[in-house]
Enzyme design. Sequence first.
Site, short mmCIF file in Angstrom:
data_model
loop_
_atom_site.label_atom_id
_atom_site.label_comp_id
_atom_site.label_asym_id
_atom_site.label_seq_id
_atom_site.Cartn_x
_atom_site.Cartn_y
_atom_site.Cartn_z
N GLY A 31 -32.96 15.09 93.28
CA GLY A 31 -31.51 15.22 93.47
C GLY A 31 -30.79 13.92 93.17
N LEU A 33 -28.25 13.67 91.28
CA LEU A 33 -28.33 13.78 89.82
C LEU A 33 -27.30 12.90 89.12
CD1 LEU A 33 -28.85 17.64 89.41
CD2 LEU A 33 -30.57 15.83 89.69
N HIS A 37 -30.55 12.64 84.38
CA HIS A 37 -31.14 13.95 84.74
C HIS A 37 -30.52 15.05 83.88
CE1 HIS A 37 -31.65 11.97 88.84
NE2 HIS A 37 -32.87 12.37 88.56
N GLU A 151 -38.51 8.53 80.70
CA GLU A 151 -39.40 7.39 80.40
C GLU A 151 -39.08 6.17 81.26
OE1 GLU A 151 -38.96 7.00 76.16
OE2 GLU A 151 -40.43 8.58 75.77
N LYS A 152 -38.00 6.23 82.04
CA LYS A 152 -37.70 5.09 82.92
C LYS A 152 -38.86 4.89 83.90
CE LYS A 152 -34.63 5.06 86.31
NZ LYS A 152 -35.39 4.55 87.47
N ASP A 153 -39.36 6.01 84.44
CA ASP A 153 -40.52 5.94 85.34
C ASP A 153 -41.77 6.00 84.47
OD1 ASP A 153 -39.17 5.99 87.99
OD2 ASP A 153 -38.37 7.84 87.18
N GLN A 156 -45.17 6.65 86.10
CA GLN A 156 -45.21 8.04 86.59
C GLN A 156 -45.51 9.00 85.44
OE1 GLN A 156 -42.48 10.02 89.56
NE2 GLN A 156 -41.42 10.66 87.73
N VAL A 179 -31.74 6.82 79.71
CA VAL A 179 -30.29 6.88 79.48
C VAL A 179 -29.68 5.68 80.21
CG1 VAL A 179 -28.20 8.28 79.73
CG2 VAL A 179 -30.42 9.39 79.37
O1 PAF Z 1 -39.15 11.06 89.37
C1 PAF Z 1 -38.83 11.68 90.41
O2 PAF Z 1 -37.65 11.93 90.68
C2 PAF Z 1 -39.92 12.13 91.37
O3 PAF Z 1 -40.94 11.21 91.44
C3 PAF Z 1 -40.44 13.54 91.07
C4 PAF Z 1 -41.14 13.60 89.72
C5 PAF Z 1 -39.30 14.54 91.09
C6 PAF Z 1 -41.47 13.95 92.13
O4 PAF Z 1 -40.91 13.98 93.40
#
Ligand code: PAF
Length: 283
Positions: A31, A33, A37, A151-153, A156, A179
């Site tokens: 969220g 957003l 996003h 790609e910021k994370d 992850q 972005v």
């Molecule tokens: O990148 C995020 O916002 C979170 O780590 C995700 C992938 C929604 C998991 O909670």
Amino acid sequence: MVVVKSVNELKKQVGRLRDEHKSIGFVPTMGALHQGHLQLVSRCVAENDACVVSLFINPTQFNDKNDFNRYPRTLENDIALLASVGCAIVFAPSAEEMYTPSEMETVFDFDFGGLDEVMEGIFRPGHFNGVVQVVSKLFSLVTPDKAYFGEKDFQQLAIIRRMVQVMIFPIEIVGCPIVREKSGLALSSRNALLSEQERTTAAVIYRTLSESKQLMHEKTVAETKAWVIDRLNAIDGLKVEYYEIVNGNSLQSITDWSDADYVVGCVTVYCGKVRLIDNINYK
Ligand code: PAF
């Protein structure tokens, strides 16, 4: 657009889409957003018959309770934004809907193949266990054909790609470019916690990363790394947690520019109390 809060209702909605042979795209979010996003969601809408977005502030991925408590909560606004960009299903469950009490208390076990032993993994112990825990559950429920991540994370994204491989999810992972604001600041839900002054200060992060790209021809990896850290720490209000120049696939630090074909610089900086991450592609 339908908004569902229970796992059972989500399964019904997804079942309906599958009965109609519709392709499903998925954007997992916590969220708060922003435009970053919405670009993921717009791409998801364009590339699939139906787009599902989850809004869930996952408690198991916060190693710091204060960070969880401070995380911006803007559910009504998020739902309105998603309706405006063509999302079909919003899934906004409670923690109780997603987890049993014992799941909330135990660290989810996963073989990261070393991808969690660097950068965020060092400074946020258990964080990626929580990410894999929630994303694997969401994937099982939504059964998407494609899932979209920013790609910021960077770390992850690498871990999600590994998770899909290890758990054999038949899902295409789509990485989407960072972005940025006009100032260069990478869009993040955490930016909402920055004051006006901090927002201006934080823009130095990307400027510094971009400038360091010009230096790579004259400086060694170690010199470039030190230059970035010193430059950022010299700015009042910024404190670098780490800056690593890594092989973009293995996430292992490199010592020479020729060590890898894909080289990314990943930084985490505190701007006041707000923890910001960003990265730059060197080659
Ligand atoms: O990148 C995020 O916002 C979170 O780590 C995700 C992938 C929604 C998991 O909670």
